[in-house]
Design an enzyme around this catalytic site. Structure first.
Site, PDB file in Angstrom:
ATOM      1  N   CYS A 182      11.029 -13.527  -0.479  1.00 30.44           N
ATOM      2  CA  CYS A 182      10.570 -14.305  -1.641  1.00 30.44           C
ATOM      3  C   CYS A 182      11.597 -14.349  -2.772  1.00 30.44           C
ATOM      4  O   CYS A 182      11.522 -15.207  -3.646  1.00 30.44           O
ATOM      5  CB  CYS A 182       9.237 -13.772  -2.148  1.00 30.44           C
ATOM      6  SG  CYS A 182       7.923 -13.960  -0.932  1.00 30.44           S
ATOM      7  N   HIS A 242       8.405 -16.706  -9.437  1.00 30.95           N
ATOM      8  CA  HIS A 242       7.950 -16.809  -8.046  1.00 30.95           C
ATOM      9  C   HIS A 242       6.424 -16.881  -8.060  1.00 30.95           C
ATOM     10  O   HIS A 242       5.755 -16.154  -8.792  1.00 30.95           O
ATOM     11  CB  HIS A 242       8.425 -15.586  -7.261  1.00 30.95           C
ATOM     12  CG  HIS A 242       7.810 -15.488  -5.896  1.00 30.95           C
ATOM     13  ND1 HIS A 242       7.789 -16.563  -5.033  1.00 30.95           N
ATOM     14  CD2 HIS A 242       7.180 -14.469  -5.263  1.00 30.95           C
ATOM     15  CE1 HIS A 242       7.177 -16.192  -3.917  1.00 30.95           C
ATOM     16  NE2 HIS A 242       6.798 -14.933  -4.035  1.00 30.95           N
ATOM     17  N   ASN A 248       1.780 -19.342  -1.962  1.00 30.55           N
ATOM     18  CA  ASN A 248       3.055 -18.621  -1.974  1.00 30.55           C
ATOM     19  C   ASN A 248       3.971 -19.210  -0.899  1.00 30.55           C
ATOM     20  O   ASN A 248       3.779 -18.962   0.291  1.00 30.55           O
ATOM     21  CB  ASN A 248       2.798 -17.131  -1.721  1.00 30.55           C
ATOM     22  CG  ASN A 248       4.067 -16.296  -1.784  1.00 30.55           C
ATOM     23  OD1 ASN A 248       5.179 -16.834  -1.774  1.00 30.55           O
ATOM     24  ND2 ASN A 248       3.897 -14.997  -1.826  1.00 30.55           N
TER      25      ASN A 248
END
Ligand code: UT7
Length: 324
Positions: free
Chosen positions: A113, A251, A281
């Site tokens: 990520c 993020h 996500n």
């Protein structure tokens, strides 16, 4: 001082929308639980024939259009992904071929990520070192391919998408108060926490692709602490303070983590770009997708000071400070 300036930005998400209600028909979950714990309401899932490279190519095309340049003007392609089309070659080389160009270096970065922050830092470093003048930096993922769709703890969180930036090297006065471009990057990793977020497969270990496994609560605890530290670290020594930030572009893993980071910085929610509600996500794609959305709808404007941050498997975490 030579700096990397953003001259174009673009994003792409697959057509198929999957709502929380749809997921609640296959696993024991509810729209209420997902919204309350994560802020996610829906996400996009790639079509069977849609590859990470296809999503990345669409985002790259959009960024090149936004920059008003041709693919042939690009000197470097860096793709952040944990869901490459194949074990090798790099998805970056497939995107390069899709864009109809050949010659410039193209490679993938794997930092889960945090991948986009790692890719941005790498491209920025190469441009500042004189390795070309223009770079495409792409985050592209098809996490739907590594999700265990029977695991309610993870299948409600992750999704597919891609975002891209075009960077161009340009001389700036060297004053962080006014320079455009990337002002500072901070990267970190701590491999001791591998078991809190990993994929239980790989070419060397199992010769399979594997599925994502996560101890959500453990990751959450570390994310809050690491992100609070790194957003401070990236401002240290720049002469810039949290009140100078126009946009926090985090993020997009969990609205509660994002709210926590904004609160630590003393930023009101109207200075935070939030897309987790409709993107879920998307790992390395989440930051550039959020940038593309907020730049596309006129929120982010030339001269705005942006703080980007991310945390993910590895653990890896990092932040970038840039003026649009
Ligand atoms: O992008 C990379 C970095 N990743 C992250 O930053 C993710 C960080 N972690 C998180 O965002 C959160 O920890 C989650 C959203 C994953 C989970 O939220 P939580 O508030 O930490 O919940 P929990 O894991 O503590 O689970 C609470 C309860 C459990 O039940 P019991 O043990 O209390 O009976 C879970 O089994 O919720 C249950 N649960 C669910 N219930 C309904 C877990 N997933 C679900 C679900 N629907 N989808």
């Amino acid at each position: 001082m030579r700096r990397s300036i953003v001259i174009g930005c673009g994003g792409y998400v697959p057509e198929r929308v999957v709502t929380n209600e749809e997921l609640s028909r296959t696993v024991d979950t509810s729209d209420e639980w997902i919204v309350a714990r994560t802020g996610i309401r829906e996400r996009r899932i790639a079509a069977d024939n849609e590859l990470t490279s296809d999503l990345g190519t669409r985002a790259a095309d959009a960024a090149l259009r936004d920059a008003g340049i041709d693919a042939g003007d690009i000197d470097l392609i860096v793709v952040a992904t944990s869901t490459p089309d194949d074990t090798f070659p790099a998805t970056a080389t497939k995107i390069q071929a899709n864009l109809g160009i050949s010659g410039p270096p193209a490679f993938d970065i794997q930092a889960v990520c945090t991948g986009f922050i790692y890719a941005l830092t790498t491209a920025d470093s190469l441009l500042r070192a004189g390795q070309g003048n223009r770079a495409l930096v792409i985050g592209a993922e098809t996490f739907s391919r590594i999700i265990d769709w029977n695991d309610r703890r993870t299948c409600v969180l992750f999704a597919d998408g891609a975002g891209a930036l075009v960077l161009e090297a340009a001389e700036q006065p060297g004053d962080t108060a006014t320079d455009r471009g990337i002002l500072k990057n901070c990267l970190h990793a701590d491999g001791r926490y591998r078991d809190l977020l990993y994929v239980d497969g790989g070419p060397s270990s199992t010769q399979t692709t594997g599925h994502l496994r996560m101890d959500g609560r453990g990751v959450f605890r570390h994310a809050v602490v690491n992100l609070a530290k790194v957003v401070q670290e990236v401002m240290d020594g720049t002469g810039l303070a949290p009140e100078d930030i126009d946009w926090l572009v985090p993020h997009q893993a969990n609205k509660r983590i994002i709210d926590g980071t904004a609160k630590k910085l003393g930023l009101s929610t109207d200075k935070v770009v939030l897309t987790v509600d409709h993107h879920g996500n998307t790992s390395a794609a989440s930051v550039p997708l959020a940038l593309a959305e907020a730049a596309g709808d006129g929120r982010i404007n030339r001269g705005d000071l942006l703080l980007l941050e991310a945390m993910g498997g590895g653990f890896t975490w990092g932040a970038s400070l840039l003026r649009w």
